[in-house]
Design an enzyme around this catalytic site. Structure first.
Site, PDB file in Angstrom:
ATOM      1  N   TYR A  49       0.877  -1.178   0.000  1.00 55.23           N
ATOM      2  CA  TYR A  49       0.000   0.000   0.000  1.00 55.23           C
ATOM      3  C   TYR A  49       0.907   1.220   0.000  1.00 55.23           C
ATOM      4  O   TYR A  49       1.774   1.352   0.870  1.00 55.23           O
ATOM      5  CB  TYR A  49      -0.897  -0.011   1.241  1.00 55.23           C
ATOM      6  CG  TYR A  49      -1.797  -1.228   1.336  1.00 55.23           C
ATOM      7  CD1 TYR A  49      -3.131  -1.170   0.944  1.00 55.23           C
ATOM      8  CD2 TYR A  49      -1.301  -2.452   1.799  1.00 55.23           C
ATOM      9  CE1 TYR A  49      -3.954  -2.275   1.015  1.00 55.23           C
ATOM     10  CE2 TYR A  49      -2.116  -3.572   1.872  1.00 55.23           C
ATOM     11  CZ  TYR A  49      -3.445  -3.474   1.488  1.00 55.23           C
ATOM     12  OH  TYR A  49      -4.253  -4.584   1.567  1.00 55.23           O
ATOM     13  N   GLU A  50       0.685   2.133  -0.957  1.00 54.17           N
ATOM     14  CA  GLU A  50       1.687   3.169  -1.229  1.00 54.17           C
ATOM     15  C   GLU A  50       1.947   4.133  -0.072  1.00 54.17           C
ATOM     16  O   GLU A  50       2.964   4.803  -0.061  1.00 54.17           O
ATOM     17  CB  GLU A  50       1.301   3.957  -2.476  1.00 54.17           C
ATOM     18  CG  GLU A  50       0.010   4.737  -2.323  1.00 54.17           C
ATOM     19  CD  GLU A  50      -0.497   5.315  -3.645  1.00 54.17           C
ATOM     20  OE1 GLU A  50       0.148   5.113  -4.674  1.00 54.17           O
ATOM     21  OE2 GLU A  50      -1.560   5.954  -3.612  1.00 54.17           O
ATOM     22  N   CYS A  51       1.042   4.209   0.894  1.00 50.87           N
ATOM     23  CA  CYS A  51       1.302   5.101   2.028  1.00 50.87           C
ATOM     24  C   CYS A  51       2.420   4.544   2.923  1.00 50.87           C
ATOM     25  O   CYS A  51       2.878   5.239   3.833  1.00 50.87           O
ATOM     26  CB  CYS A  51       0.027   5.331   2.827  1.00 50.87           C
ATOM     27  SG  CYS A  51      -0.723   3.829   3.464  1.00 50.87           S
ATOM     28  N   THR A  81       6.944   5.391   1.991  1.00 50.58           N
ATOM     29  CA  THR A  81       6.512   5.253   0.598  1.00 50.58           C
ATOM     30  C   THR A  81       7.712   4.998  -0.309  1.00 50.58           C
ATOM     31  O   THR A  81       7.664   4.144  -1.197  1.00 50.58           O
ATOM     32  CB  THR A  81       5.778   6.545   0.170  1.00 50.58           C
ATOM     33  OG1 THR A  81       4.626   6.692   0.995  1.00 50.58           O
ATOM     34  CG2 THR A  81       5.377   6.509  -1.288  1.00 50.58           C
TER      35      THR A  81
END
Lengths: 251, 304
Positions: A49-51, A81
Site C-alpha cells: 500500500y503506497e502510504c 513510501t
C-alpha cells in the site's frame, strides 16, 4: 447466485492475481480484490500500500482509505513510501492496480487533465502513485466504469503509460518493464492484442457485444478467444460480503 | 537542550511566512496536520507553495480560502469523494485566483524530498518515462546515463515541514508509528520543522525507543501539543478517520458560497483548535477514539 457488477469486477480483478505475487494494491475495489485472492486461490500473495504498508493478510474490516487504522494493525511492515517504490523500481512488484478517469485504445490512463494541461476543461486529482505503478510494476491492471467518454480513442494526457502509440513504444521510451495486463470494466475484460491495442477478452454475463462496442470510444476488436466472464463463486462472494456486508464498494 | 514548545498560534505566527514553501503532512491519508491548516487560514497567510504527496482535503480548503500560490503534489482532491471542488475552481476558472501546479507522482515527490534530505541536487529514477507529467512539469528532466533513459528529479528543501506525530518531548525528539509516507524525508529536508503532537512526554520516554524517533530534536524548530490535530484524518493508537466529515465537506463545498459557509463554521468563526474540537463535538470525537490496546513486544536496549 445473485451478485452485483461491483462484486463481479472484484472477483475478475482477484483472478488476475497469481499465488506468491507481490501486488501493489490501489484504492477502492482492489483492496477487496486482494482479500478475495488471498483467501481463495492465492494464499501467499503480499500486498503493498503506497502510504507505506505491507500486509500478508488483508484487514478483516472494511477500508475506506489505505491509511485507515485497521490497515496498520496487523501489518507485516510499516515503512516509507519511498521504500516500497525502491523495491518496485528494482522489479519486485508483480502487478499493480489503478483506476482512472480515461483510458485509450493502447491502455494509457489519464487521471490528471481533461483538455490541454495549460488550460484544462477539468482538473482531475493527479497521479498519486499510479504513474509509478504503470512504469515500474511488471503488469498493470486497470479497473474502470465502462462509458464511451471514459474509454476514448486517445487520452488528453498520459498520467500512467500503457502502450503509448502501440507496438514497441514502451521500449522506445526507456520504460524498464511492464505494460497493461488487463482492463476490467463494468461490461467486460480487455487485454492487449496485436500492436498492443486493447481487445475484448471476455464479456460479463448478460451483456451483449454490441453494448460493449457502443460504449467504447474506439472501434473495439473482439479477441480470438472471446468468452463470458466466469461469474463469482460462492466462496469468493463470501469473502467480499464478510468485509463489505452493506455493499459500500460493491453495491 | 533548548525547549521548543509553542502554542499552535505561536508556531504558525513565528515560523510560517507569506510565500513560503510548506510541506503539510507527508503520511498520505493519515496524520494530516489539519489543525495547522486551520490556524494558517485564521492568520490569513498568503501565497504559499504547498507540498505533499497526497494531503486529502487539506489542500482543497487552503486553495479555496486563497492561501495558495502553488501546489506541488502527486494528488489533490478528496480521498473519500474524488475531486476537490476548490482545486477545480482554481485551476479551471481562476477562482478565487489562479494557482500554479507542479505535477508529481508519489515516487517523484518522495525522491525530491529524499534528495533534499541527502543534500544532493537531484535523484534519478526510471519512473515517469513516457508520461505527461514530464511535459507538464518542466523541472523534471529526461537524461541518458550509460545508454539508459532516466528522469532526474530536482531536490526540494522546503522552507517549513509541518508534520504530525503521536508523541514528542519538549525538545522535538518525537515518535511516529504506523505508515511513514515520506514524513521522515520531509523532516530531514525541511529548513524548519514544526511538529504537532498528540502528547508531550518525558524525554526518557522518547529515549526508551530511539529506533522509533522521526528525527533528532536538533532538526526540529517548534513542537506543539495539539491533541486531535489530525481530525478528520486518523492517528494510529489515538483516533480513527472521520469518513463522514470528508463526505460532508464534498457536498457542502460544491459551490463557492457553500465553501464559505463551511470555512466560517469550522475555521474562521472559531478562535482556536480547542474551539474547533468543540465545534466538531465531543460525542463525535469520542466515537472515533481508539478503545482497544495492542502493544508491541518490548525490545531490550540494555548495554550489558
Amino acid at each position: 447466485m445473485d451478485y452485483t457488477t461491483g462484486e463481479l469486477m472484484v472477483v475478475a480483478a482477484a483472478r488476475e492475481i497469481q499465488d506468491e505475487e507481490v501486488v501493489f494494491v490501489g484504492m477502492r475495489l482492489p483492496m477487496l480484490a486482494f482479500a478475495v485472492a488471498k483467501r481463495t486461490h492465492a494464499p501467499n500473495v503480499v500486498g503493498f500500500y503506497e502510504c507505506g504498508i505491507v500486509r500478508d493478510f488483508p484487514s478483516e474490516q472494511l477500508l475506506y482509505t489505505m491509511g485507515d487504522t485497521p490497515n496498520i494493525e496487523g501489518a507485516q511492515w510499516c515503512t516509507s513510501t519511498n521504500h516500497l517504490m525502491f523495491l518496485m523500481q528494482q522489479g519486485n512488484v508483480d502487478c499493480g492496480f489503478i483506476g482512472g478517469a480515461e483510458i485509450d485504445r493502447f491502455g494509457n490512463v489519464n487521471t490528471s487533465y481533461i483538455g490541454n494541461h495549460n488550460n484544462p476543461k477539468v482538473k482531475l486529482p493527479g497521479s498519486g502513485g499510479a504513474a509509478d505503478i504503470a512504469g515500474l510494476s511488471n503488469r498493470l491492471l486497470v479497473i474502470m466504469n465502462h462509458e464511451k467518454r471514459r474509454l476514448t480513442e486517445k487520452v488528453d494526457y498520459i498520467t500512467s503509460p500503457g502502450a503509448g502509440e502501440g507496438g514497441n513504444w514502451r521500449e522506445e521510451q526507456g520504460i524498464p518493464r511492464g505494460g497493461i495486463g488487463s482492463l476490467i470494466t463494468t461490461l467486460g475484460v480487455m487485454r492487449p492484442g496485436g500492436n498492443n491495442e486493447l481487445e475484448l477478452a471476455s464479456i460479463h454475463p448478460g451483456i451483449a457485444l454490441e453494448e460493449v462496442k457502443e460504449n467504447t470510444g474506439w472501434d473495439l476488436k473482439a479477441g480470438n478467444n472471446l468468452t463470458e466472464t466466469d461469474p463469482p463463486k460462492p466462496e469468493e462472494l463470501d469473502v467480499i460480503r464478510s468485509i463489505d456486508p452493506d455493499g459500500f464498494w460493491t453495491g | 537542550m533548548k525547549e521548543k514548545l509553542e502554542t499552535l498560534e505561536q508556531a504558525i505566527k513565528n515560523h510560517i511566512n507569506d510565500g513560503d514553501s510548506v510541506v503539510m503532512g507527508a503520511c498520505l491519508e493519515p496524520m494530516i496536520p489539519f489543525a495547522a491548516a486551520y490556524e494558517i487560514l485564521r492568520q490569513k497567510k498568503k501565497s504559499l507553495n504547498v507540498i505533499a504527496p497526497i494531503s486529502d482535503i487539506l489542500f482543497d480548503m487552503l486553495i479555496g480560502a486563497g492561501a495558495v500560490k502553488k501546489v506541488t503534489a502527486a494528488w489533490a482532491g478528496n480521498v473519500s469523494a474524488g475531486l476537490g471542488h476548490n482545486y477545480r475552481r482554481a485551476v479551471e476558472k481562476g477562482d478565487p485566483f489562479p494557482i500554479e501546479i507542479e505535477d508529481h507522482s508519489n515516487f517523484s515527490i518522495g525522491l525530491a524530498l529524499l534528495g533534499g534530505a541527502m543534500g544532493a541536487p537531484f535523484l534519478p529514477t526510471k519512473s515517469l518515462l513516457g508520461t505527461g507529467i514530464v511535459e507538464s512539469n518542466p523541472n523534471l528532466k529526461q537524461e541518458v546515463y550509460n545508454g539508459e533513459k532516466l528522469i532526474y528529479v530536482p531536490s526540494i528543501n522546503p522552507d517549513v515541514a509541518i508534520l504530525g506525530v503521536q508523541r514528542a518531548d519538549k525538545n522535538g525528539n518525537a515518535h511516529l508509528w504506523g505508515n511513514l509516507g515520506i514524513a521522515q524525508d520531509a523532516a530531514m529536508a525541511g529548513k524548519k520543522v514544526i511538529l504537532l503532537a498528540e502528547e508531550i512526554v518525558e524525554t526518557s520516554d522518547v529515549d526508551s525507543d530511539p529506533n522509533r524517533v522521526l528525527v533528532p530534536g536538533f532538526k526540529v524548530t517548534s513542537v506543539v501539543e495539539c491533541p486531535g490535530f489530525a481530525h478528520p484524518s486518523p492517528v494510529q493508537g489515538y483516533y480513527q478517520r472521520d469518513h463522514e466529515f470528508f463526505h460532508t465537506y464534498h457536498k457542502e463545498t460544491k459551490t463557492v458560497d457553500g465553501f464559505k459557509h463551511w470555512l466560517d463554521q469550522y475555521v474562521l468563526s472559531v478562535s482556536s483548535h480547542e474551539e474547533y474540537l468543540k465545534q466538531v463535538g465531543k460525542e463525535r470525537l469520542d466515537s472515533l477514539r481508539i478503545k482497544q490496546i495492542k502493544l508491541a513486544a518490548p525490545v531490550n536496549y540494555a548495554a550489558d
